[in-house]
Design a protein around this motif. Sequence first.
Motif, PDB file in Angstrom:
ATOM      1  N   GLN A 131       2.837 -17.226  -5.034  1.00  0.00           N
ATOM      2  CA  GLN A 131       2.917 -16.634  -6.463  1.00  0.00           C
ATOM      3  C   GLN A 131       4.135 -16.557  -6.914  1.00  0.00           C
ATOM      4  N   VAL A 132       4.384 -17.403  -8.185  1.00  0.00           N
ATOM      5  CA  VAL A 132       5.476 -17.004  -8.882  1.00  0.00           C
ATOM      6  C   VAL A 132       5.524 -16.124  -9.894  1.00  0.00           C
ATOM      7  N   ASP A 133       6.202 -15.018  -9.616  1.00  0.00           N
ATOM      8  CA  ASP A 133       6.068 -13.618 -10.228  1.00  0.00           C
ATOM      9  C   ASP A 133       6.688 -13.519 -11.712  1.00  0.00           C
ATOM     10  N   ASP A 134       7.680 -14.531 -12.063  1.00  0.00           N
ATOM     11  CA  ASP A 134       8.094 -14.305 -13.295  1.00  0.00           C
ATOM     12  C   ASP A 134       9.055 -15.615 -13.571  1.00  0.00           C
ATOM     13  N   ARG A 135       9.554 -15.905 -14.767  1.00  0.00           N
ATOM     14  CA  ARG A 135      10.122 -16.934 -15.039  1.00  0.00           C
ATOM     15  C   ARG A 135      11.455 -17.085 -14.404  1.00  0.00           C
ATOM     16  N   TRP A 136      12.176 -16.151 -14.142  1.00  0.00           N
ATOM     17  CA  TRP A 136      13.304 -16.173 -13.289  1.00  0.00           C
ATOM     18  C   TRP A 136      13.369 -16.720 -11.863  1.00  0.00           C
ATOM     19  N   SER A 148       0.967 -12.661  -0.119  1.00  0.00           N
ATOM     20  CA  SER A 148       0.351 -11.466  -0.357  1.00  0.00           C
ATOM     21  C   SER A 148       1.212 -10.317   0.123  1.00  0.00           C
ATOM     22  N   TRP A 149       0.789  -8.966  -0.073  1.00  0.00           N
ATOM     23  CA  TRP A 149       1.794  -7.926  -0.001  1.00  0.00           C
ATOM     24  C   TRP A 149       2.454  -7.638   1.304  1.00  0.00           C
ATOM     25  N   ASN A 150       3.848  -7.651   1.388  1.00  0.00           N
ATOM     26  CA  ASN A 150       4.663  -7.400   2.396  1.00  0.00           C
ATOM     27  C   ASN A 150       4.434  -8.604   3.526  1.00  0.00           C
ATOM     28  N   ASN A 151       4.593  -9.756   3.087  1.00  0.00           N
ATOM     29  CA  ASN A 151       4.463 -10.912   3.944  1.00  0.00           C
ATOM     30  C   ASN A 151       5.399 -12.119   3.524  1.00  0.00           C
ATOM     31  N   GLY A 152       6.575 -11.742   2.932  1.00  0.00           N
ATOM     32  CA  GLY A 152       7.410 -12.823   2.638  1.00  0.00           C
ATOM     33  C   GLY A 152       7.033 -13.640   1.506  1.00  0.00           C
ATOM     34  N   GLN A 181       8.452  -9.218   6.997  1.00  0.00           N
ATOM     35  CA  GLN A 181       7.436  -8.224   6.581  1.00  0.00           C
ATOM     36  C   GLN A 181       7.751  -7.340   5.457  1.00  0.00           C
ATOM     37  N   GLU A 182       7.996  -7.966   4.419  1.00  0.00           N
ATOM     38  CA  GLU A 182       8.391  -7.278   3.349  1.00  0.00           C
ATOM     39  C   GLU A 182       7.904  -8.135   2.072  1.00  0.00           C
ATOM     40  N   ARG A 183       8.083  -7.549   0.827  1.00  0.00           N
ATOM     41  CA  ARG A 183       7.578  -8.193  -0.386  1.00  0.00           C
ATOM     42  C   ARG A 183       8.947  -8.882  -1.008  1.00  0.00           C
ATOM     43  N   ILE A 184       8.693 -10.113  -1.605  1.00  0.00           N
ATOM     44  CA  ILE A 184       9.595 -10.648  -2.457  1.00  0.00           C
ATOM     45  C   ILE A 184       9.565  -9.777  -3.859  1.00  0.00           C
ATOM     46  N   HIS A 231      15.052  -0.118  -9.100  1.00  0.00           N
ATOM     47  CA  HIS A 231      14.747   1.354  -9.005  1.00  0.00           C
ATOM     48  C   HIS A 231      15.026   1.639  -7.462  1.00  0.00           C
ATOM     49  N   ASN A 232      15.298   3.115  -7.411  1.00  0.00           N
ATOM     50  CA  ASN A 232      15.954   3.718  -6.251  1.00  0.00           C
ATOM     51  C   ASN A 232      15.195   4.817  -5.756  1.00  0.00           C
ATOM     52  N   GLY A 233      14.043   4.796  -4.952  1.00  0.00           N
ATOM     53  CA  GLY A 233      13.216   5.579  -4.369  1.00  0.00           C
ATOM     54  C   GLY A 233      13.409   6.031  -3.174  1.00  0.00           C
ATOM     55  N   THR A 234      12.630   7.490  -2.824  1.00  0.00           N
ATOM     56  CA  THR A 234      12.963   7.924  -1.405  1.00  0.00           C
ATOM     57  C   THR A 234      11.864   7.379  -0.379  1.00  0.00           C
ATOM     58  N   GLY A 235      10.829   6.907  -1.049  1.00  0.00           N
ATOM     59  CA  GLY A 235       9.910   6.570  -0.175  1.00  0.00           C
ATOM     60  C   GLY A 235       9.785   5.037   0.144  1.00  0.00           C
ATOM     61  N   CYS A 236       8.940   4.325   0.762  1.00  0.00           N
ATOM     62  CA  CYS A 236       8.955   3.130   1.236  1.00  0.00           C
ATOM     63  C   CYS A 236       8.040   2.297   0.388  1.00  0.00           C
ATOM     64  N   SER A 237       8.521   2.368  -1.105  1.00  0.00           N
ATOM     65  CA  SER A 237       7.447   1.468  -1.919  1.00  0.00           C
ATOM     66  C   SER A 237       8.486   0.256  -2.603  1.00  0.00           C
ATOM     67  N   SER A 238       7.803  -0.823  -2.690  1.00  0.00           N
ATOM     68  CA  SER A 238       8.722  -1.971  -3.019  1.00  0.00           C
ATOM     69  C   SER A 238       8.482  -2.364  -4.409  1.00  0.00           C
TER      70      SER A 238
END
Length: 318
Positions: free
Chosen positions: A160-165, A183-187, A212-215, A274-281
């Motif tokens: 999936q292309v997420d944006d024009r950039w 798909s989610w957290n799968n490179g 095992q992360e999300r682009i 964004h800079n969060g304390t939890g593991c949310s990408s």
Amino acid sequence: MTVADVFRYVSRNASNETYPVWGSQVWAVDVTNSTQPLVKAVLPVEGSVDQTRIVGDILYIVSKAGWWWSYYQDGQSSPQTYVASYDISNPGQLTPVQRLDFVSTGYEYHANVTTDRIILSTVNWDYTQNSGYGTQFTPIDISNPNGSLALGKNFSAAGQVDDRWSMDFDPSRSLFRAVLRNSWNNGGRLVLWNSPDVQTATELATLEITVQERITAASFDADRAYITTALCSDPLWIVDTHDTAHPQMRGSVHLPGAIDLVIPRGDRLIGLGHNGTGCSSWSGSGQLSVTEFDVSNADQPSLLSQVTFGEAYSQVNA
């Protein structure tokens, strides 16, 4: 300038039955007198404007309309994508040149626009691919100075292309590049094509990003592709695409939080996220952050500084 989401009611027939009409507008504004800007002309545009580009005397507009947009106007329930050109040589009389209409079968659409070409991306579910998604690319030749549009041949890739950039076309090398996530957290992957014209797109190479992360973001600058992935923190990856048949992963640097937009600036790179304390990408999981990187050495990028501000929930719209 363009104005999106123009809304009004119009009469449908002699019985004065009304129905809602959505659309956008192009305004030609004379700002010679900065204290009294003057509107020279207003031109209606179908759909909600997504991107614009002026090349010479031609304005190109990519706009989109959901199924609800046209349902009340013409009874159609399919979402539409429009690519239109307008002659703006006379600011007092904006003239439509040509428009291409597409039935949008996907659920997410983006456009890469250069002086020679528009490339639309349409994302659909694709359960035959490990990525879970498939993206179709539709190239349109806009090189004719009179504003005519030449539709090209579709080509596709997994992910999936997420944006024009996340797309880039270099006409000097006939090179089209795109970063597509799984798909989610799968490179995901970086794919390169040779595309000398809109009827031809030959895949040159694919570089799999097996994490095992999300682009979360991607951008291009000359021979480099910048890609960020995230789970609990956000590494920035640098890919060298000088050898188009063998793209090479170079250096990386980790940082707290996640990046939603990367902006190349020569030897520096700016990341908005964004800079969060939890593991949310995903965007919105923490305070806003602006990060500066030194990318002068592709093998050893470094984080120079990061500032965090705002509320606990944030969104980067770019």
